[in-house]
Scaffold this motif. Structure first.
Motif, PDB file in Angstrom:
ATOM      1  N   ARG A  24       0.818  -1.330  -0.009  1.00 52.73           N
ATOM      2  CA  ARG A  24      -0.032   0.020  -0.093  1.00 52.73           C
ATOM      3  C   ARG A  24       0.590   1.302  -0.007  1.00 52.73           C
ATOM      4  N   HIS A  25       1.933   1.244   0.413  1.00 52.89           N
ATOM      5  CA  HIS A  25       2.825   2.238   0.503  1.00 52.89           C
ATOM      6  C   HIS A  25       4.413   1.887   0.765  1.00 52.89           C
ATOM      7  N   GLU A  26       5.258   3.129   0.409  1.00 52.28           N
ATOM      8  CA  GLU A  26       6.966   2.759   0.464  1.00 52.28           C
ATOM      9  C   GLU A  26       7.167   2.831   2.168  1.00 52.28           C
ATOM     10  N   VAL A  27       8.031   1.997   2.437  1.00 54.56           N
ATOM     11  CA  VAL A  27       8.463   1.989   3.832  1.00 54.56           C
ATOM     12  C   VAL A  27       9.805   2.755   3.896  1.00 54.56           C
ATOM     13  N   ASN A  28       9.879   3.484   4.989  1.00 55.54           N
ATOM     14  CA  ASN A  28      10.856   4.203   5.180  1.00 55.54           C
ATOM     15  C   ASN A  28      11.958   3.751   6.367  1.00 55.54           C
ATOM     16  N   VAL A  29      13.249   3.327   5.666  1.00 54.43           N
ATOM     17  CA  VAL A  29      14.263   2.726   6.598  1.00 54.43           C
ATOM     18  C   VAL A  29      15.526   3.715   6.746  1.00 54.43           C
ATOM     19  N   TYR A  30      15.755   3.664   8.149  1.00 58.17           N
ATOM     20  CA  TYR A  30      17.151   4.696   8.439  1.00 58.17           C
ATOM     21  C   TYR A  30      18.267   3.572   8.676  1.00 58.17           C
ATOM     22  N   VAL A  31      19.392   3.921   8.134  1.00 63.46           N
ATOM     23  CA  VAL A  31      20.569   2.922   8.324  1.00 63.46           C
ATOM     24  C   VAL A  31      21.960   3.886   8.551  1.00 63.46           C
ATOM     25  N   LYS A  32      22.306   3.709   9.946  1.00 62.97           N
ATOM     26  CA  LYS A  32      23.444   4.507  10.350  1.00 62.97           C
ATOM     27  C   LYS A  32      24.714   4.169   9.380  1.00 62.97           C
ATOM     28  N   VAL A  33      25.460   5.220   8.749  1.00 60.41           N
ATOM     29  CA  VAL A  33      26.480   4.953   7.971  1.00 60.41           C
ATOM     30  C   VAL A  33      27.445   4.133   8.383  1.00 60.41           C
ATOM     31  N   PHE A  34      27.963   3.073   7.641  1.00 56.29           N
ATOM     32  CA  PHE A  34      29.025   2.226   7.888  1.00 56.29           C
ATOM     33  C   PHE A  34      28.640   1.119   8.503  1.00 56.29           C
ATOM     34  N   THR A  35      27.423   0.883   8.779  1.00 51.93           N
ATOM     35  CA  THR A  35      26.704  -0.364   9.544  1.00 51.93           C
ATOM     36  C   THR A  35      25.945  -0.897   8.318  1.00 51.93           C
ATOM     37  N   ASN A  36      25.453  -2.076   8.698  1.00 54.20           N
ATOM     38  CA  ASN A  36      24.666  -2.946   7.681  1.00 54.20           C
ATOM     39  C   ASN A  36      23.168  -2.695   8.020  1.00 54.20           C
ATOM     40  N   SER A  37      22.541  -2.559   7.079  1.00 50.28           N
ATOM     41  CA  SER A  37      20.928  -2.359   7.144  1.00 50.28           C
ATOM     42  C   SER A  37      20.400  -3.506   7.692  1.00 50.28           C
ATOM     43  N   PRO A  38      19.130  -3.547   8.464  1.00 51.54           N
ATOM     44  CA  PRO A  38      18.263  -4.609   8.582  1.00 51.54           C
ATOM     45  C   PRO A  38      17.974  -5.402   7.290  1.00 51.54           C
ATOM     46  N   PHE A  39      17.593  -6.600   7.394  1.00 53.57           N
ATOM     47  CA  PHE A  39      16.844  -7.367   6.400  1.00 53.57           C
ATOM     48  C   PHE A  39      15.644  -6.716   5.954  1.00 53.57           C
ATOM     49  N   LEU A  40      15.743  -6.337   4.591  1.00 51.54           N
ATOM     50  CA  LEU A  40      14.236  -5.811   3.857  1.00 51.54           C
ATOM     51  C   LEU A  40      13.778  -6.961   3.350  1.00 51.54           C
ATOM     52  N   VAL A  41      12.572  -7.325   3.690  1.00 53.85           N
ATOM     53  CA  VAL A  41      11.996  -8.644   3.394  1.00 53.85           C
ATOM     54  C   VAL A  41      10.851  -8.380   2.347  1.00 53.85           C
TER      55      VAL A  41
END
Length: 316
Positions: A24-41
């Motif tokens: 229904r909508h895009e999901v915003n995700v915030y990732v601290k620089v130089f770290t790994n993102s969470p898993f985007l499912v």
């Protein structure tokens, strides 16, 4: 940090280090620089509880390239994406298309359907903190030269107190006012203000272990320095008596100490409470068409520019 719509969903995502999509909508995700993102499912939370037949996952990054095979992208066989060593240039839209089959139980007729999930992924940094301090002192008269001498002596003592933390006093000033209080009548007071700044000469040495991302180390130092100054004023009567020379008859106004944090962001980053509500305290990468040339907390708009990069420090 993710921005789901439902509170319970937020709890589930944090525990699993996973962020689910939403058709229904895009999901915003915030990732601290130089770290790994969470898993985007590559599915929504409801679909993840169902049986899926012949699933296929197709991930596209912000530059329009297929993500499988990219060194920075870890795509699992179940369609989960982790972006490794996140940099500001990696910000943007990550889109996944999930195709799978629905088999009718009685006829075994197969129908293939596809659903798209869009994640807006932003790099962020922690804000640098500088602390604004206000404190007051009583004095016998506003016209005394000794007021200025006292102020200079006070600044030297404060700098000496926090120098080992590679912090120093900046933006220091004072004004004298006549103040009437119910208990003491009319008296003269020095209104002193200054900032506790973590960027004294040599501050870079404290970042040698994390040269690319030392906000956390810097903020810890300036917080410790501010706390030392707070204790200094709690013990001020003793300190002035034993450490200051030729101190005039100036007294600290008890409980007048107050402190306010002032945030700053690295160039290319800024704060936007409206756009990034779930990361309001973060310095989020400036989006396309905007830039930040200094340590302010606002991303400026490029007038008439077609700049399409994240983290711009200028419009050119």
């Amino acid at each position: 940090r993710a921005e789901p719509k439902a509170e319970q969903l937020s709890v589930d995502l944090i525990g699993k280090n996973e962020v689910y999509g939403d058709t229904r909508h895009e999901v915003n995700v915030y990732v601290k620089v130089f770290t790994n993102s969470p898993f985007l499912v590559c599915m929504d939370l409801a679909l993840s509880q169902e049986t899926i037949i012949d699933p296929k996952y197709f991930w596209i990054g912000p530059d329009g390239k297929d993500l499988p095979g990219e060194k920075y992208a870890n795509v699992t066989e179940t369609g989960k994406l982790m972006v490794k060593g996140f940099k500001e240039s990696m910000s943007g839209a990550y889109t996944c298309t999930l195709s799978h089959k629905i088999v009718e139980t009685t006829t075994q007729e197969e129908t293939e359907i596809a659903e798209a999930y869009r994640f807006m992924v932003y790099a962020y940094r922690e804000a640098y903190h500088v602390y604004q301090v206000f404190v007051r002192f009583t004095t016998t008269h506003c016209e005394l030269k000794s007021n200025g001498l006292f102020f200079e002596e006070l600044r030297k003592i404060l700098n000496s107190t926090i120098s080992h933390l590679m912090c120093h006093i900046t933006e220091s000033s004072y004004k004298c006012h006549s103040v009437r209080t119910p208990k003491h009548g009319l008296q003269h007071e020095l209104f002193v203000s200054f900032q506790v700044d973590p960027f004294a000469p040599g501050w870079e040495q404290s970042c040698h272990k994390v040269p690319d991302d030392c906000e956390d180390v810097t903020n810890r130092r300036v917080q410790q320095a501010t706390e030392r100054i707070r204790k200094f004023f709690q013990q001020l009567r003793y300190t002035l008596k034993h450490e200051a020379r030729a101190v005039p008859t100036i007294q600290y106004v008890q409980n007048s100490f107050s402190v306010t944090p002032i945030d700053s962001c690295r160039p290319g980053f800024g704060k936007d409470h409206h756009t990034h509500q779930n990361c309001a305290s973060c310095c989020v990468v400036c989006g396309p068409g905007t830039y930040s040339p200094n340590n302010e907390v606002t991303c400026r708009t490029c007038a008439g520019s077609r700049l399409r990069v994240y983290g711009a420090k200028s419009c050119y």
